[in-house]
Write a protein that holds these residues in place. Structure first.
Motif, PDB file in Angstrom:
ATOM      1  N   SER A   1       0.808  -1.211   0.000  1.00  0.00           N
ATOM      2  CA  SER A   1       0.000   0.000   0.000  1.00  0.00           C
ATOM      3  C   SER A   1       0.847   1.268   0.000  1.00  0.00           C
ATOM      4  O   SER A   1       0.316   2.363  -0.207  1.00  0.00           O
ATOM      5  CB  SER A   1      -0.928   0.004   1.227  1.00  0.00           C
ATOM      6  OG  SER A   1      -0.171  -0.069   2.418  1.00  0.00           O
ATOM      7  N   GLN A   2       2.161   1.145   0.226  1.00  0.00           N
ATOM      8  CA  GLN A   2       3.033   2.321   0.214  1.00  0.00           C
ATOM      9  C   GLN A   2       3.505   2.665  -1.192  1.00  0.00           C
ATOM     10  O   GLN A   2       4.101   3.714  -1.405  1.00  0.00           O
ATOM     11  CB  GLN A   2       4.243   2.093   1.127  1.00  0.00           C
ATOM     12  CG  GLN A   2       3.896   1.992   2.596  1.00  0.00           C
ATOM     13  CD  GLN A   2       5.123   1.830   3.471  1.00  0.00           C
ATOM     14  OE1 GLN A   2       6.248   1.896   3.000  1.00  0.00           O
ATOM     15  NE2 GLN A   2       4.907   1.619   4.759  1.00  0.00           N
ATOM     16  N   ASN A   3       3.253   1.770  -2.148  1.00  0.00           N
ATOM     17  CA  ASN A   3       3.630   2.036  -3.536  1.00  0.00           C
ATOM     18  C   ASN A   3       2.467   2.669  -4.284  1.00  0.00           C
ATOM     19  O   ASN A   3       1.310   2.356  -4.030  1.00  0.00           O
ATOM     20  CB  ASN A   3       4.037   0.740  -4.242  1.00  0.00           C
ATOM     21  CG  ASN A   3       5.292   0.128  -3.640  1.00  0.00           C
ATOM     22  OD1 ASN A   3       6.192   0.838  -3.216  1.00  0.00           O
ATOM     23  ND2 ASN A   3       5.353  -1.190  -3.614  1.00  0.00           N
ATOM     24  N   GLY A   4       2.800   3.540  -5.220  1.00  0.00           N
ATOM     25  CA  GLY A   4       1.771   4.152  -6.056  1.00  0.00           C
ATOM     26  C   GLY A   4       1.115   5.353  -5.389  1.00  0.00           C
ATOM     27  O   GLY A   4       0.995   5.440  -4.160  1.00  0.00           O
ATOM     28  N   LYS A   5       0.693   6.299  -6.215  1.00  0.00           N
ATOM     29  CA  LYS A   5      -0.047   7.462  -5.738  1.00  0.00           C
ATOM     30  C   LYS A   5      -1.314   7.669  -6.564  1.00  0.00           C
ATOM     31  O   LYS A   5      -2.414   7.777  -6.029  1.00  0.00           O
ATOM     32  CB  LYS A   5       0.843   8.714  -5.808  1.00  0.00           C
ATOM     33  CG  LYS A   5       1.843   8.832  -4.678  1.00  0.00           C
ATOM     34  CD  LYS A   5       2.521  10.184  -4.678  1.00  0.00           C
ATOM     35  CE  LYS A   5       3.435  10.332  -3.463  1.00  0.00           C
ATOM     36  NZ  LYS A   5       4.103  11.664  -3.443  1.00  0.00           N
ATOM     37  N   LEU A   6      -1.122   7.710  -7.883  1.00  0.00           N
ATOM     38  CA  LEU A   6      -2.262   7.962  -8.760  1.00  0.00           C
ATOM     39  C   LEU A   6      -3.297   6.842  -8.667  1.00  0.00           C
ATOM     40  O   LEU A   6      -4.514   7.098  -8.734  1.00  0.00           O
ATOM     41  CB  LEU A   6      -1.763   8.111 -10.205  1.00  0.00           C
ATOM     42  CG  LEU A   6      -2.787   8.544 -11.246  1.00  0.00           C
ATOM     43  CD1 LEU A   6      -3.392   9.891 -10.884  1.00  0.00           C
ATOM     44  CD2 LEU A   6      -2.152   8.599 -12.621  1.00  0.00           C
ATOM     45  N   MET A   7      -2.844   5.621  -8.489  1.00  0.00           N
ATOM     46  CA  MET A   7      -3.769   4.495  -8.414  1.00  0.00           C
ATOM     47  C   MET A   7      -4.721   4.625  -7.233  1.00  0.00           C
ATOM     48  O   MET A   7      -5.910   4.284  -7.335  1.00  0.00           O
ATOM     49  CB  MET A   7      -3.006   3.169  -8.311  1.00  0.00           C
ATOM     50  CG  MET A   7      -2.024   3.096  -7.168  1.00  0.00           C
ATOM     51  SD  MET A   7      -1.205   1.497  -7.041  1.00  0.00           S
ATOM     52  CE  MET A   7      -2.460   0.554  -6.182  1.00  0.00           C
ATOM     53  N   TRP A   8      -4.249   5.151  -6.104  1.00  0.00           N
ATOM     54  CA  TRP A   8      -5.103   5.301  -4.924  1.00  0.00           C
ATOM     55  C   TRP A   8      -6.138   6.409  -5.133  1.00  0.00           C
ATOM     56  O   TRP A   8      -7.277   6.319  -4.645  1.00  0.00           O
ATOM     57  CB  TRP A   8      -4.245   5.589  -3.695  1.00  0.00           C
ATOM     58  CG  TRP A   8      -3.325   4.456  -3.368  1.00  0.00           C
ATOM     59  CD1 TRP A   8      -1.974   4.409  -3.514  1.00  0.00           C
ATOM     60  CD2 TRP A   8      -3.709   3.172  -2.870  1.00  0.00           C
ATOM     61  NE1 TRP A   8      -1.483   3.185  -3.137  1.00  0.00           N
ATOM     62  CE2 TRP A   8      -2.527   2.402  -2.736  1.00  0.00           C
ATOM     63  CE3 TRP A   8      -4.933   2.593  -2.519  1.00  0.00           C
ATOM     64  CZ2 TRP A   8      -2.529   1.093  -2.275  1.00  0.00           C
ATOM     65  CZ3 TRP A   8      -4.937   1.287  -2.059  1.00  0.00           C
ATOM     66  CH2 TRP A   8      -3.748   0.550  -1.940  1.00  0.00           C
ATOM     67  N   LEU A   9      -5.766   7.456  -5.861  1.00  0.00           N
ATOM     68  CA  LEU A   9      -6.730   8.501  -6.184  1.00  0.00           C
ATOM     69  C   LEU A   9      -7.845   7.950  -7.068  1.00  0.00           C
ATOM     70  O   LEU A   9      -9.033   8.243  -6.857  1.00  0.00           O
ATOM     71  CB  LEU A   9      -6.022   9.661  -6.894  1.00  0.00           C
ATOM     72  CG  LEU A   9      -5.081  10.511  -6.031  1.00  0.00           C
ATOM     73  CD1 LEU A   9      -4.348  11.525  -6.893  1.00  0.00           C
ATOM     74  CD2 LEU A   9      -5.856  11.223  -4.929  1.00  0.00           C
TER      75      LEU A   9
END
Length: 264
Positions: A231-239
């Motif tokens: 869950s610490q990887n990625g930024k745009l995917m969580w948005l």
């Protein structure tokens, strides 16, 4: 007694008592070989000197040619290195510009998603108010509850689908950030996610496919090297995942509204 002023007939002096002169012949016999040896030595020294001069000239000629050859190779190497450095600088500038454009695109997309999220939250709040009104309106409230229960089942299925996309995206991003897992595994996961998004009706209604393409193109964020949590990887995917959740919530109320209007 011997008279020292009148030595006997020795080889080094001519025999004055002997009218034949044998001592003079001995002196000439020694002189001729010595002159011959001296002449041979002079000739030999001269020839050796010529050979030495010749070897020196040949050495200087070879040294000069070798020096010119080395200087030419050195200039060629310097020129080639300068070309290589110039080419690398151009490629580095291209990569820098490409990275900057990706970053700008990611920031722009993130802002867009944040704005859309705010709009969805506002619409959700509006629909919640309408929901409270319908709950207290008798027969309309009963109809609303019936339609809402049905659409909540649809919402549950949609959330399960989004959870599957979330797990797939976490696995994809984990492989993207890995230094050992082959790239082919990530591409296979991306392919499967796109196929599911293009064939599932719920995903098609949420426009998941275009969001996935955007994530695969721009989301290159990775956590720390010691990161052990996906869950610490990625930024745009969580948005996008949060955006899809809100879109499901919004569609639920729109489906309820549509169903109620159709039954009136």
């Amino acid at each position: 007694m011997n008279n020292l002023n009148d030595p006997p007939n020795w080889n080094i002096l001519p025999n004055r008592r002997d009218p034949g002169g044998d001592g003079s012949r001995w002196n000439y016999a020694l002189l001729v070989p010595m002159l011959g040896l001296a002449a041979f030595r002079w000739i030999w020294t001269r020839e050796c000197q010529k050979e030495i001069e010749k070897e020196k000239e040949e050495y200087y000629r070879k040294e000069s040619a070798l020096q010119k050859d080395l200087e030419g190779k050195y200039r060629d190497i310097i020129t080639e290195n300068r070309r290589a450095v110039a080419h690398l600088e151009v490629e580095l500038e291209k990569e820098r510009n490409r990275t900057l454009s990706y970053r700008e695109a990611l920031v722009s997309q993130s802002r867009k998603l944040v704005e859309e999220r705010k709009l969805l939250e506002q619409e959700q709040e509006k629909l919640e108010q309408e929901k409270q009104v319908l709950l207290h309106s008798g027969a309309e409230g009963t109809l609303y509850q019936s339609c809402l229960a049905k659409e909540e089942e649809w919402q549950q299925k949609a959330n399960i689908l989004l959870k599957e996309f979330e797990e797939g995206l976490k696995e994809r991003q984990d492989i993207y950030c890995s230094l050992v897992v082959p790239r082919s595994q990530r591409l296979e996961i991306e392919k499967n996610l796109l196929v599911k998004a293009a064939t599932n009706p719920v995903a098609m209604g949420l426009h998941v496919e275009s969001g996935l393409q955007d994530i695969f193109k721009h989301d290159n964020y990775c956590g720390s090297v010691l990161n052990r949590t996906r869950s610490q990887n990625g930024k745009l995917m969580w948005l996008y995942l949060r955006y899809w959740e809100l879109a499901v919530e919004l569609q639920k109320y729109k489906r309820v509204e549509k169903a109620m209007l159709g039954k009136r």
